[in-house]
Design an enzyme around this catalytic site. Structure first.
Site, short mmCIF file in Angstrom:
data_model
loop_
_atom_site.label_atom_id
_atom_site.label_comp_id
_atom_site.label_asym_id
_atom_site.label_seq_id
_atom_site.Cartn_x
_atom_site.Cartn_y
_atom_site.Cartn_z
N ASP A 1 -1.68 -1.00 -3.47
CA ASP A 1 -2.86 -0.80 -2.85
C ASP A 1 -3.11 0.68 -2.23
OD1 ASP A 1 -5.55 -1.69 -2.19
OD2 ASP A 1 -4.97 -2.09 -0.29
N HIS A 2 -4.25 1.28 -2.70
CA HIS A 2 -4.58 2.76 -2.03
C HIS A 2 -3.76 3.84 -2.57
CE1 HIS A 2 -8.04 1.81 -0.06
NE2 HIS A 2 -7.81 0.58 0.23
N SER B 1 0.98 -1.18 -0.02
CA SER B 1 -0.12 0.15 0.13
C SER B 1 0.88 1.37 -0.08
CB SER B 1 -0.92 -0.08 1.18
OG SER B 1 -0.20 0.28 2.33
N GLU C 1 -11.53 3.70 -6.04
CA GLU C 1 -12.18 3.89 -5.03
C GLU C 1 -13.01 5.14 -5.20
OE1 GLU C 1 -12.16 4.34 -0.27
OE2 GLU C 1 -10.84 2.97 -1.08
N ASP D 1 -6.84 5.46 -5.36
CA ASP D 1 -7.67 5.93 -4.28
C ASP D 1 -8.10 7.33 -4.17
OD1 ASP D 1 -9.11 6.66 -2.17
OD2 ASP D 1 -8.02 5.24 -0.86
#
Length: 140
Positions: A84-85, A50, A136, A106
């Protein structure tokens, strides 16, 4: 086995009516333990690094990312490596350049319209370079 793409792992899991688990990697030892367990059980997994982990490592993304990719390549089962993110395209570009097959963008802290625009731009770029994107939109 070879490094696998997250989409391929999910398609295979869906066809077999199974799940594929994604584990967050913070330290090298996490990745080693996750891959050892995957090898022992014969089950594919997704290793996720992440943006928070990158920040934790002082923005030194490449050493941990490259180690995860190498562990995946040496595994006896398919393993995907995923960013991730990520909140910036630059970090997504760094992941793609290293060999990650997917990223999660994100933009949830942006106003909805800006999030949609930034996500569209990132997806357009990612698809041109063969990268899968999770996004997201809104806040979870």
């Amino acid at each position: 086995m070879a490094l696998a793409g997250a989409l391929a792992l999910m398609a295979e899991a869906r066809a077999r009516r199974h799940a594929v688990v994604a584990f967050n990697v913070i330290l090298l030892e996490y990745a080693e333990a996750i891959v050892a367990a995957a090898d022992e059980t014969g089950l594919p997994v997704i290793l996720q690094v992440s943006q928070n982990t990158v920040r934790y490592h002082g923005d030194q993304f490449e050493p941990l990312a490259m180690a995860c990719l190498e562990l995946a390549r040496r595994s006896s089962v398919p393993i995907a490596v995923h960013l991730d993110h990520a909140t910036t395209r630059r970090l997504c570009e760094r992941a793609q350049a290293l060999g990650f097959g997917s990223v999660m963008f994100d933009g949830s802290t942006l106003p909805d319209e800006d999030n949609l625009g930034a996500t569209r731009e990132l997806v357009d770029w990612a698809h041109r370079v063969g990268l899968a994107v999770e996004a997201e939109i809104g806040v979870v």
